[in-house]
Design a protein around this motif. Structure first.
Motif, short mmCIF file in Angstrom:
data_model
loop_
_atom_site.label_atom_id
_atom_site.label_comp_id
_atom_site.label_asym_id
_atom_site.label_seq_id
_atom_site.Cartn_x
_atom_site.Cartn_y
_atom_site.Cartn_z
N UNK A 180 33.24 31.57 50.04
CA UNK A 180 33.11 30.97 48.72
C UNK A 180 34.03 31.70 47.73
N UNK A 181 34.91 30.95 47.08
CA UNK A 181 35.78 31.52 46.05
C UNK A 181 35.01 31.57 44.73
N UNK A 182 35.06 32.69 44.06
CA UNK A 182 34.39 32.81 42.76
C UNK A 182 35.35 32.52 41.62
N UNK A 183 34.90 31.71 40.67
CA UNK A 183 35.65 31.46 39.45
C UNK A 183 34.81 32.00 38.29
N UNK A 184 35.28 33.08 37.71
CA UNK A 184 34.55 33.74 36.64
C UNK A 184 34.96 33.12 35.31
N UNK A 185 33.96 32.80 34.49
CA UNK A 185 34.20 32.21 33.18
C UNK A 185 34.61 33.31 32.21
N UNK A 186 35.75 33.11 31.54
CA UNK A 186 36.33 34.12 30.65
C UNK A 186 36.30 33.61 29.22
N UNK B 118 39.44 32.53 41.13
CA UNK B 118 40.23 32.56 39.91
C UNK B 118 39.38 32.67 38.66
N UNK B 119 39.97 32.31 37.55
CA UNK B 119 39.33 32.39 36.25
C UNK B 119 39.26 31.02 35.61
N UNK B 120 38.18 30.79 34.87
CA UNK B 120 38.05 29.58 34.08
C UNK B 120 38.04 30.00 32.61
N UNK B 121 39.09 29.63 31.87
CA UNK B 121 39.22 30.05 30.48
C UNK B 121 38.46 29.08 29.58
N UNK B 122 37.47 29.61 28.88
CA UNK B 122 36.66 28.80 27.97
C UNK B 122 37.44 28.49 26.70
N UNK C 191 48.12 35.15 43.46
CA UNK C 191 47.42 33.96 43.95
C UNK C 191 46.18 33.60 43.14
N UNK C 192 45.96 34.29 42.03
CA UNK C 192 44.82 33.99 41.17
C UNK C 192 44.97 32.58 40.60
N UNK C 193 43.92 31.77 40.70
CA UNK C 193 43.96 30.39 40.19
C UNK C 193 43.41 30.39 38.77
N UNK C 194 44.18 29.85 37.84
CA UNK C 194 43.76 29.78 36.44
C UNK C 194 43.40 28.35 36.08
N UNK C 195 42.17 28.15 35.61
CA UNK C 195 41.70 26.84 35.16
C UNK C 195 41.44 26.93 33.66
#
Length: 562
Positions: A215-221, A304-308, A331-335
């Motif tokens: 499972x890839x984690x996407x941390x909310x920033x 990756x990161x999810x930018x709020x 390779x960090x995915x930015x959303x």
């Protein structure tokens, strides 16, 4: 007296209209490819048409084979196809943003013509982004970290390969995950009481468990604002935008919703444009370290990161931030939760190295507007969208679309008619009638809905992962003749041999019938059979026109076979 030598002009600037990017980037504003896909460029130089000594090169800062080698500008020879046409195939060794110009010579390299305009940009995306199926997890209603670990197994069984984790940082009195009082600590409500480890250590064990389960984690920033009672606001008030109308002198954040402004009393704005260079440097450095702290955990799992609220961010800081992040974690995915115009997207996405934009799919309620929305996504080159069924900020599928049963047709559309990236919010799998509120520490666990969509999600997600045709861009044809409630689309590869028919009835009350015409399928064969992958039933199609009738909210997925 000795005369100084006169320099020879070896490079002459030229205008952009002298070259044609013949294939495949003729009209694209942003060039994007996955790292594991060769970059192919073919150009036509009109001035070279009548001579045989013309040569061309790509002048670029493309990376070398070693991922550790910092990209340097260099000339890469292009292969000659004809007097005026040249091509280049290049394998990128790392993800990130790179630039190039075209050089050409009419005299075999004695004199060079160089593009006088800005360099073209190439954004290399992580291959793991191809089939991103994200489950939004709400920590405030999900117990402690030990409970989160158990939930990972269920998420994996649903066919989701990533978890969007709302902020887990220490919350203030508003009990909103987006209003942090300490950016580097876990909220105490998440800590398992009988575990001797501290909060961050427990969180790290959750990260390890996610990686173990694939499972890839996407941390909310959250970088735009912070709680007014936070250690940052208390110890460094000069880091906050000033507002003399506020009792504490700190400007509150907010957002535009429809025609009104919503003020957030529990959030104050970070002053990234502070007039004091030393203070500005401190702010930028501290908040980069905050993002880097959580990015490490996301990157460890391949996520990756999810930018709020990215549309409210300071552009210069986001550019600085993303460049440093991509240097450290290529390779960090930015959303980005980024709602803006297409012009702004094309302007900022390359500089921000933003891999995915959060789509606003829930705003399109009826078949005609959804059809246009999907076609726009497949038309605008260089813009990649994450298309979820709903988000934690919106209502549940039942609230947004009028019926819990709309979950199936809507998910089918955004998972299999998009370009490979989709997701759901916690509770969607059991058909919750109302959205799960994410504000409130130690809230009661949400009551499950009365429906079970788990098997449906698992089947659609497996198909999305298995068939590359659903991960591609621009390969969709709507064949429903503009039906008012049914969407029917063909997805096929470039050969037409791998082809699928997707049908969904969005009407939540009524049965509907659509007439399909084989001519619209644009396949290399006229007699075929379609296999319903849900039921396994085969249907031979020989008539040019044939009908499909679907019950309210019914979906069908057919593989087309010759």
């Amino acid at each position: 007296m000795e005369r100084k030598p006169i320099p020879i002009l070896k490079s002459i600037h030229w205008q952009e209209d002298e070259i044609i990017f013949a294939y495949p980037y003729k009209d694209k504003k942003i060039i994007r490819i996955y790292r594991d896909t060769p970059f192919y460029l073919e150009i036509e130089i009109t001035k070279c048409a009548e001579i045989e000594d013309g040569i061309a090169e790509v002048y670029a800062n493309f990376p070398d084979e070693s991922k550790k080698t910092k990209a340097k500008w260099k000339s890469i020879p292009m292969e000659k196809i004809s007097n005026s046409r040249f091509k280049l195939t290049y394998d990128f060794s790392k993800c990130g943003l790179f630039e190039f110009k075209i050089k050409y010579s009419l005299d075999n390299g004695n004199t060079w013509f160089l593009n006088s305009g800005p360099a073209m940009k190439v954004l290399i995306d992580p291959p793991s982004m191809r089939t991103l199926k994200i489950y939004t997890f709400i920590p405030t209603v999900s117990g402690t970290i030990s409970d989160w670990k158990k939930k990972l197994v269920e998420i994996k069984e649903l066919g989701f390969n990533a978890v969007h984790l709302l902020p887990v940082t220490k919350m203030g009195q508003s009990e909103s995950p987006y209003s942090a009082t300490d950016l580097f600590d876990i909220d105490p409500s998440y800590i398992t009481p009988d575990d001797a480890e501290d909060g961050l250590s427990q969180f790290e064990s959750f990260v390890e468990e996610a990686k173990k389960n694939g499972i890839k984690l996407f941390v909310d920033i959250v970088v735009n604002h912070i709680n007014p009672e936070s250690n940052v606001a208390k110890k460094c008030p000069e880091w906050i935008v000033k507002d003399e109308n506020e009792k504490d002198g700190l400007k509150r954040a907010g957002a535009t919703h429809q025609d009104s402004w919503i003020r957030w009393d529990d959030l104050v704005l970070i002053d990234y444009r502070n007039n004091d260079p030393a203070i500005k440097h401190e702010i930028w450095d501290y908040f980069y370290n905050y993002v880097d702290f959580w990015a490490y955990y996301a990157y460890y799992t391949g996520g990756g990161l999810r930018f709020d609220n990215l549309h409210s961010s300071t552009s210069e800081f986001i550019t600085h931030l993303s460049r440093k992040l991509k240097d450290e974690y290529p390779d960090l995915i930015l959303i980005g939760e980024y709602f803006s115009s297409k012009d702004e997207f094309y302007k900022n996405i390359p500089d921000w190295q933003l891999n995915l934009i959060l789509g606003n799919s829930w705003e399109y309620r009826v078949a005609p507007t959804i059809r246009k929305y999907i076609m726009d996504i497949h038309t605008y080159g260089g813009l990649e969208y994450f298309l979820p069924l709903s988000t934690h900020d919106t209502g549940s599928p039942a609230q947004e679309y009028g019926s819990v049963y709309s979950t199936m047709p809507r998910y089918l559309i955004y998972a299999l008619m998009g370009t490979g990236q989709t997701g759901i919010v916690q509770g969607s799998e059991t058909g919750v009638e109302k959205k799960i509120e994410f504000i409130g520490r130690n809230s009661n666990s949400p009551v499950s809905g009365k429906e079970d969509f788990k098997d449906f999600f698992a089947k659609v997600n497996e198909l999305l992962s298995r068939e590359a045709v659903f991960q591609e861009f621009g390969n969709i044809q709507f064949v429903d003749n503009g039906h008012s409630s049914i969407l029917a689309a063909i997805r096929s590869d470039i050969t037409g041999k791998s082809a699928w028919l997707l049908v969904a009835n969005l009407d939540i009350y009524n049965r509907a019938t659509v007439t399909l015409n084989q001519k619209n399928f644009k396949l290399p064969f006229t007699r075929f059979k379609i296999v319903n992958i849900i039921t396994g039933k085969e249907l031979n199609v020989s008539d040019m026109m044939f009908d499909f009738s679907l019950e309210a909210c019914e979906t069908r997925i057919f593989q087309i076979k010759e």
